[in-house]
Motif scaffolding. Structure first.
Motif, short mmCIF file in Angstrom:
data_model
loop_
_atom_site.label_atom_id
_atom_site.label_comp_id
_atom_site.label_asym_id
_atom_site.label_seq_id
_atom_site.Cartn_x
_atom_site.Cartn_y
_atom_site.Cartn_z
N VAL A 1 2.26 8.12 4.55
CA VAL A 1 2.85 7.89 5.88
C VAL A 1 2.03 8.54 6.98
O VAL A 1 1.79 7.93 8.03
CB VAL A 1 4.30 8.43 5.92
N TYR A 2 1.56 9.77 6.73
CA TYR A 2 0.99 10.55 7.84
C TYR A 2 -0.54 10.59 7.88
O TYR A 2 -1.10 11.04 8.89
CB TYR A 2 1.55 11.98 7.79
N VAL A 3 -1.22 10.15 6.83
CA VAL A 3 -2.68 10.07 6.90
C VAL A 3 -3.05 9.02 7.96
O VAL A 3 -2.41 7.95 8.00
CB VAL A 3 -3.27 9.70 5.52
N PRO A 4 -4.01 9.32 8.82
CA PRO A 4 -4.36 8.35 9.88
C PRO A 4 -4.61 6.95 9.32
O PRO A 4 -5.22 6.77 8.27
CB PRO A 4 -5.64 8.94 10.48
N ARG A 5 -4.09 5.97 10.05
CA ARG A 5 -4.19 4.56 9.63
C ARG A 5 -5.64 4.14 9.44
O ARG A 5 -5.98 3.38 8.52
CB ARG A 5 -3.53 3.69 10.71
N GLU A 6 -6.54 4.69 10.27
CA GLU A 6 -7.96 4.32 10.18
C GLU A 6 -8.56 4.73 8.84
O GLU A 6 -9.43 4.04 8.30
CB GLU A 6 -8.75 4.97 11.32
N GLU A 7 -8.10 5.87 8.32
CA GLU A 7 -8.63 6.32 7.03
C GLU A 7 -8.22 5.38 5.90
O GLU A 7 -9.00 5.12 4.98
CB GLU A 7 -8.15 7.75 6.73
N MET A 8 -7.00 4.88 5.95
CA MET A 8 -6.56 3.96 4.92
C MET A 8 -7.27 2.61 5.05
O MET A 8 -7.59 1.97 4.05
CB MET A 8 -5.04 3.77 4.99
N LEU A 9 -7.53 2.20 6.28
CA LEU A 9 -8.26 0.93 6.49
C LEU A 9 -9.70 1.02 6.00
O LEU A 9 -10.32 -0.01 5.70
CB LEU A 9 -8.24 0.55 7.98
N ALA A 10 -10.23 2.25 5.91
CA ALA A 10 -11.60 2.42 5.45
C ALA A 10 -11.72 2.24 3.93
O ALA A 10 -12.83 2.11 3.40
CB ALA A 10 -12.12 3.80 5.84
N ILE A 11 -10.58 2.21 3.21
CA ILE A 11 -10.61 2.02 1.76
C ILE A 11 -10.95 0.55 1.47
O ILE A 11 -10.36 -0.37 2.05
CB ILE A 11 -9.25 2.38 1.13
N GLU A 12 -11.86 0.35 0.57
CA GLU A 12 -12.33 -1.01 0.24
C GLU A 12 -11.15 -1.86 -0.25
O GLU A 12 -10.39 -1.46 -1.14
CB GLU A 12 -13.40 -0.95 -0.85
N GLY A 13 -10.99 -3.05 0.38
CA GLY A 13 -9.95 -3.98 -0.02
C GLY A 13 -8.62 -3.77 0.69
O GLY A 13 -7.69 -4.56 0.49
N PHE A 14 -8.50 -2.73 1.52
CA PHE A 14 -7.26 -2.45 2.22
C PHE A 14 -7.31 -3.11 3.61
O PHE A 14 -8.00 -2.64 4.50
CB PHE A 14 -7.03 -0.93 2.36
N GLU A 15 -6.54 -4.21 3.76
CA GLU A 15 -6.44 -4.89 5.05
C GLU A 15 -5.28 -4.29 5.85
O GLU A 15 -4.46 -3.52 5.34
CB GLU A 15 -6.21 -6.39 4.83
N GLU A 16 -5.20 -4.72 7.12
CA GLU A 16 -4.18 -4.16 8.02
C GLU A 16 -2.78 -4.42 7.50
O GLU A 16 -1.92 -3.53 7.52
CB GLU A 16 -4.34 -4.74 9.43
N ASP A 17 -2.52 -5.65 7.03
CA ASP A 17 -1.18 -5.98 6.55
C ASP A 17 -0.79 -5.12 5.36
O ASP A 17 0.36 -4.66 5.27
CB ASP A 17 -1.12 -7.47 6.14
N LEU A 18 -1.75 -4.88 4.45
CA LEU A 18 -1.46 -4.08 3.26
C LEU A 18 -1.18 -2.63 3.65
O LEU A 18 -0.22 -2.01 3.16
CB LEU A 18 -2.64 -4.14 2.28
N VAL A 19 -2.00 -2.09 4.55
CA VAL A 19 -1.81 -0.69 4.98
C VAL A 19 -0.46 -0.52 5.66
O VAL A 19 0.29 0.42 5.37
CB VAL A 19 -2.96 -0.26 5.93
N ASP A 20 -0.12 -1.46 6.57
CA ASP A 20 1.16 -1.36 7.28
C ASP A 20 2.33 -1.47 6.31
O ASP A 20 3.34 -0.77 6.44
CB ASP A 20 1.26 -2.45 8.35
N ALA A 21 2.19 -2.35 5.31
CA ALA A 21 3.27 -2.52 4.33
C ALA A 21 3.45 -1.25 3.49
O ALA A 21 4.58 -0.83 3.22
CB ALA A 21 2.96 -3.73 3.43
N LEU A 22 2.34 -0.66 3.07
CA LEU A 22 2.41 0.56 2.26
C LEU A 22 3.05 1.71 3.05
O LEU A 22 3.87 2.46 2.53
CB LEU A 22 1.02 0.98 1.79
#
Length: 496
Positions: A389-410
Motif C-alpha cells: 500500500v505505502y511503497v511509492p507507486r513509481e517503484e512498483m511500476l518499475a517492476i518488469e511486467g507491472f502495468e498501471e492497472d495491475l499496480v492500482d488493483a494490487l
C-alpha cells in the motif's frame, strides 16, 4: 609533653608518612582530648584541645550546650536553662558555654592512646590520598610488584603505601606470580570505603588489551588509529576492531607491526593470548564479516528489529566460522554487538525458501492472486500488505511486467485486505474492546488501541500501570513511543 617535643612528633609523622601536618595536628588534638576525658569518671564531658601550630603549646577546653527546659540534658556535656543562668545569665538555648581546664598529663597510658588515634588518622589520610591519586586512573594500566599471594588473591605493591587487589579470577589463564615479580594490570575500580586494599585490578577485561596496544602502537596512543572495540576469551583468544583517521595508514598492519612484533608483544603480556585484528566498518554487516575472519562469509541477512544476523558459510568453512566451542562466533558477537547465527549455505537457502513460501501463500490468500504473481512480489522484497500500500507507486511500476492497472488493483486489494484483517481482529476482541478513554487518548490511534486490548490493556488506567518493556512486544511500538503513551496515560495521576 612540651611544645617543641610535640612539634617534633608532628614533623616526624608528617614526613615519614608523607601526609599533611594539619592531619597530624588534628590527631594529636583528638588524642589529648581523649586523655583529658579519662579524668571525669562519672561524666561524658565534651573536651576540645587547641594546639598552637607555631609554638606547639596547647590549651584544653570543656564545653556545655544549653538545652531547652522540655529536653533532657546529658550529664557532663549539656546544661538546663536554670544551670546555664547560674553559670552565665547571658546564655540562651542553643548557646555553648566554654571553660578552660587543666591540660592532661601525658604518661605512658595517655601516650599509647594518642598513638592509636594518630595511627588511625594517618591510615584514613593515606586511604584518602590513594583515592585522590588513583580515582582518575580507572581504566588505565597500573604497574606494580607482587607483595603477597594467597589462594584467592594477589596483593600488588604500587608504591607510596598503595596496594592493589588482583583476584585469581582476574588473572589470565593459569598465570602464576611470585613475591617481587613485576606485574601490569588494569585498574578496574577504586573503593573509597572499607578495609584492606582499595584498588581492584584485573588482567581479563577487554579494556586491558586496548591499553596494551596503546603502549605498543604509537599511532594508537596518538589517536591516528582508533580501537573501536575489543572482545576477549582471556588467555585463549581476543579480537579487536581498529579504524584509521589517516587514509595513508593501514590500521591492521600498524597494529600487527613489522613481522608481527607489536601484536606479539601484546600476546606475550597476556600469557600468549591469540589476538585477531579486524578492520572496523560503519556498516554492521561488513563489520560482522570482518569480525568472523578468517572464515569466509557467503551471504548475510540482517534483522535490525531483533538485532541479529544470519550468516551463511560454505560447508567446509562452518567449523572455522564457529570456532572451537563456539569461540570465534561468540567473540565476533561481543565485538560487533550483534547476535550472530552461523549456518551452511544449504540451511540458509532452505530457510529463505521456507520464508518466501510463507510470504507467497499469504499474498495469495490476502490478495486472491496466483502463485506466480505472489512470487514476483516476494522476490522484489515485499513481505507485508502495508508495504504494497505505502511503497511509492513509481517503484512498483518499475517492476518488469507491472502495468498501471495491475499496480492500482494490487494496492486497492491490499487496502481492503488490511481493513478486513482489522475488522476480524476487532470481532475477535468482542467483549474486550478498548475503552473510549483509551481510543480517544492523545497520541493513540485505533489500530494501536486494539493491539493493546489484545494484551488486556483496555483503559488508560491499564496503560498507565504498564512499564515500557511490557509494550515492546506489540507490533509498531518501540521504546520511545511506549514511554510517550504511558506518560500520557499517567497524566490524570499527576492532576489528582
Amino acid at each position: 609533653m612540651e611544645g617543641k617535643e610535640l612539634l617534633s612528633v608532628v614533623e616526624l609523622f608528617a614526613n615519614e608518612k608523607d601526609i599533611n601536618k594539619e592531619i597530624v595536628f588534628e590527631a594529636m588534638e583528638q588524642a589529648l582530648a581523649s586523655a583529658t576525658k579519662k579524668r571525669f569518671e562519672d561524666e561524658e564531658p565534651e573536651i576540645h584541645v587547641v594546639i598552637d601550630r607555631e609554638s606547639g603549646d596547647y590549651q584544653t577546653f570543656r564545653t556545655w550546650l544549653v538545652r531547652a527546659d522540655d529536653e533532657m540534658a546529658i550529664l557532663g556535656s549539656e546544661l538546663t536553662t536554670e544551670e546555664a543562668n547560674e553559670v552565665d545569665p547571658s546564655l540562651e538555648v542553643g548557646d555553648t558555654h566554654k571553660e578552660l581546664v587543666a591540660n592532661a598529663g601525658f604518661g605512658r597510658i595517655e601516650a599509647q592512646a594518642a598513638k592509636q588515634v594518630i595511627v588511625q588518622k594517618i591510615r584514613e589520610a593515606e586511604r584518602e590520598k590513594v583515592v585522590v591519586e588513583y580515582e582518575d586512573r580507572v581504566g588505565t594500566l597500573i604497574n606494580g610488584t607482587v607483595k603477597k599471594t594467597t589462594r584467592d588473591n594477589v596483593i600488588v605493591d604500587l608504591g607510596n603505601n598503595a596496594e592493589g587487589l588482583l583476584p585469581r579470577e582476574n588473572l589470565v589463564g593459569r598465570e602464576i606470580f611470585r613475591i617481587n615479580d613485576r606485574i601490569r594490570a588494569l585498574l578496574e575500580e577504586v573503593r573509597p570505603e572499607g578495609r584492606g586494599p582499595q584498588l581492584l585490578l584485573t588482567r581479563t577485561a577487554p579494556k586491558m588489551i586496548m591499553e596494551l596496544f596503546k603502549l605498543e602502537v604509537p599511532e594508537v596512543s596518538e589517536e591516528v588509529i582508533e580501537i573501536r572495540g575489543a572482545a576477549r576469551d582471556p588467555g585463549s583468544r581476543a579480537k579487536i576492531a581498529v579504524k584509521t583517521n589517516d587514509g595513508r595508514i593501514d590500521p591492521v598492519g600498524a597494529c600487527v607491526g613489522m613481522r608481527g612484533s607489536r601484536v606479539q608483544a601484546v600476546s606475550n603480556e597476556l600469557n600468549n593470548e591469540r589476538v585477531d585484528i579486524v578492520l572496523w566498518d560503519d556498516n554492521p554487516a561488513q563489520l560482522v564479516i570482518n569480525a568472523l575472519s578468517p572464515a569466509e562469509v557467503a551471504s548475510i541477512v540482517m534483522d535490525e528489529e531483533a538485532h541479529t544476523m544470519d550468516v551463511a558459510v560454505a560447508e567446509d568453512n562452518l567449523a572455522q566460522a564457529i570456532g572451537r566451542g563456539g569461540q570465534n562466533v561468540r567473540l565476533a558477537s561481543e565485538l560487533t554487538g550483534w547476535n550472530i547465527n552461523i549456518m551452511t549455505l544449504e540451511d540458509a537457502d532452505a530457510r529463505r525458501e521456507a520464508e518466501m513460501g510463507q510470504y507467497v501463500e499469504q499474498f495469495m490468500e490476502w490478495l486472491g492472486i496466483d502463485d506466480e504473481l505472489a512470487g514476483v512480489l516476494v522476490e522484489e522484497g515485499f513481505t507485508t500488505l502495508e508495504e504494497v500500500v505505502y511503497v511509492p507507486r513509481e517503484e512498483m511500476l518499475a517492476i518488469e511486467g507491472f502495468e498501471e492497472d495491475l499496480v492500482d488493483a494490487l494496492r486497492e486489494r491490499s487496502r481492503d485486505a488490511l481493513l478486513n484483517l482489522e475488522l476480524a481482529r476487532e470481532e475477535k476482541l468482542e467483549g474486550r474492546e478498548p475503552a473510549e478513554d483509551l481510543l480517544t487518548m492523545e497520541g493513540m490511534d485505533r489500530a494501536t488501541a486494539f493491539k493493546l486490548a489484545e494484551q488486556d490493556i483496555r483503559t488508560m488506567e491499564d496503560l498507565a500501570e504498564q512499564a515500557v518493556d511490557d509494550l515492546l512486544d506489540i507490533e509498531g511500538i518501540d521504546a520511545e513511543r511506549a514511554a510517550a503513551l504511558i506518560m500520557k496515560a499517567r497524566e490524570p495521576w499527576f492532576a489528582e
